[in-house]
Design a protein around this motif. Structure first.
Motif, short mmCIF file in Angstrom:
data_model
loop_
_atom_site.label_atom_id
_atom_site.label_comp_id
_atom_site.label_asym_id
_atom_site.label_seq_id
_atom_site.Cartn_x
_atom_site.Cartn_y
_atom_site.Cartn_z
N ASP A 119 -60.60 38.05 13.55
CA ASP A 119 -59.86 37.02 14.28
C ASP A 119 -60.82 35.97 14.83
O ASP A 119 -60.53 34.77 14.81
CB ASP A 119 -59.07 37.66 15.41
CG ASP A 119 -58.23 36.65 16.19
OD1 ASP A 119 -57.72 35.70 15.56
OD2 ASP A 119 -58.12 36.78 17.42
N ALA A 120 -61.97 36.42 15.34
CA ALA A 120 -62.97 35.49 15.87
C ALA A 120 -63.49 34.57 14.78
O ALA A 120 -63.61 33.35 14.98
CB ALA A 120 -64.11 36.25 16.53
N SER A 166 -60.15 40.66 17.30
CA SER A 166 -61.09 41.40 16.46
C SER A 166 -62.15 40.43 15.95
O SER A 166 -62.09 39.22 16.17
CB SER A 166 -60.35 42.05 15.29
OG SER A 166 -59.75 41.07 14.47
N ALA A 196 -64.78 30.83 18.82
CA ALA A 196 -64.22 32.18 18.80
C ALA A 196 -63.22 32.39 19.93
O ALA A 196 -62.26 33.16 19.78
CB ALA A 196 -65.34 33.21 18.89
N PHE A 197 -63.42 31.73 21.07
CA PHE A 197 -62.56 31.97 22.23
C PHE A 197 -61.45 30.92 22.38
O PHE A 197 -60.55 31.12 23.19
CB PHE A 197 -63.39 32.02 23.51
CG PHE A 197 -64.12 33.32 23.70
CD1 PHE A 197 -63.53 34.36 24.41
CD2 PHE A 197 -65.37 33.52 23.15
CE1 PHE A 197 -64.18 35.56 24.59
CE2 PHE A 197 -66.04 34.73 23.31
CZ PHE A 197 -65.44 35.76 24.03
N ARG A 243 -59.35 35.83 24.56
CA ARG A 243 -60.28 36.73 23.89
C ARG A 243 -59.78 37.04 22.49
O ARG A 243 -58.60 37.39 22.30
CB ARG A 243 -60.42 38.02 24.69
CG ARG A 243 -61.41 39.01 24.11
CD ARG A 243 -61.52 40.22 25.01
NE ARG A 243 -62.45 41.21 24.46
CZ ARG A 243 -62.73 42.37 25.04
NH1 ARG A 243 -62.15 42.69 26.20
NH2 ARG A 243 -63.58 43.20 24.48
N PRO A 244 -60.63 36.92 21.46
CA PRO A 244 -60.19 37.25 20.10
C PRO A 244 -59.86 38.73 19.98
O PRO A 244 -60.48 39.58 20.63
CB PRO A 244 -61.40 36.86 19.24
CG PRO A 244 -62.57 36.88 20.17
CD PRO A 244 -62.03 36.47 21.51
N SER A 258 -62.03 33.76 12.01
CA SER A 258 -60.96 32.87 11.59
C SER A 258 -60.79 31.72 12.58
O SER A 258 -60.60 30.56 12.18
CB SER A 258 -59.64 33.66 11.49
OG SER A 258 -58.56 32.79 11.17
N ARG A 259 -60.91 32.02 13.86
CA ARG A 259 -60.83 30.98 14.88
C ARG A 259 -61.98 29.98 14.74
O ARG A 259 -61.77 28.77 14.84
CB ARG A 259 -60.85 31.60 16.28
CG ARG A 259 -59.60 32.35 16.67
CD ARG A 259 -59.70 32.79 18.12
NE ARG A 259 -58.51 33.49 18.60
CZ ARG A 259 -58.28 33.79 19.87
NH1 ARG A 259 -59.19 33.48 20.79
NH2 ARG A 259 -57.17 34.40 20.23
N ASP A 311 -58.15 29.49 21.07
CA ASP A 311 -57.08 29.84 20.16
C ASP A 311 -56.61 28.59 19.42
O ASP A 311 -56.11 27.65 20.05
CB ASP A 311 -55.91 30.45 20.94
CG ASP A 311 -54.89 31.10 20.02
OD1 ASP A 311 -54.97 30.86 18.80
OD2 ASP A 311 -54.01 31.84 20.51
#
Length: 206
Positions: free
Chosen positions: A56-57, A53, A163-164, A50-51, A59-60, A166
């Protein structure tokens, strides 16, 4: 014997620009597919988390799209193909529309006018007719809404996966790996010249 309602120039299929276009598409698709990542790497569930923030999502998503761009393009194409196969009318309509643009305008020799219902159409009139048919098909039939909804669905799937997953284990390569040698290079050569001519004709119509 009466003349046919629609006379498509016989020299289109022998047009060197058309043959170069087909060859370029084939070579570019092969080069692009050769750059795809292993599908098992895309579906490695041990890398999903899970991202932390929204930033972070995003960016992923950005890193995963850069790394899996060919796989994502194939996924989007698959979703679009499945949607079109599920709607035969839209598939046939879109195929006819693309074929009309290719054979009646882009790769038609300029010196050979289009003959429809025994009437001869100039290049400007052919362009205007194709634009009118395209607008009607995309905005007044189910084809346009199907393309938009399918593209949005594919985009949502890609964003959720990006987003999920990594990307900490990914090695992000240069951005121009595919753009310079991959699928989008088919726009070079004859297709660019034809598109430029189309823009000039549109400007002349306006």
């Amino acid at each position: 014997m009466s003349s046919p309602l629609l006379q498509i120039p016989k020299s289109v299929s022998l047009n060197p620009s058309f043959r170069r276009f087909v060859s370029r598409v084939n070579d570019s698709v092969q080069r692009t597919l050769a750059c795809r990542r292993p599908w098992l790497e895309l579906l490695d569930f041990d890398t999903f988390s899970r991202p932390l923030s929204f930033s972070d999502a995003t960016s992923r998503v950005r890193k995963n799209v850069s790394y899996f761009r060919v796989n994502y393009l194939a996924l989007l194409s698959g979703v679009l193909a499945f949607s079109l196969l599920s709607h035969p009318f839209s598939l046939i309509s879109l195929s006819l529309l693309i074929s009309a643009w290719l054979f009646l305008y882009f790769f038609k020799p300029p010196e050979q006018p289009l003959i429809l219902f025994t009437r001869t159409f100039s290049n400007h009139e052919t362009l205007a007719l194709l634009l009118l048919v395209t607008i009607i098909m995309l905005f007044f039939t189910s084809v346009g809404s199907l393309l938009i909804s399918t593209t949005l669905l594919g985009g949502v799937i890609i964003c959720i996966h990006g987003a999920f997953r990594d990307p900490v284990d990914l090695f992000i390569e240069s951005q121009d790996e595919v753009s310079s040698t991959g699928f989008f290079s088919i726009a070079n050569g004859a297709s660019i010249r034809s598109a430029t001519a189309a823009v000039r004709d549109v400007a002349a119509l306006v």
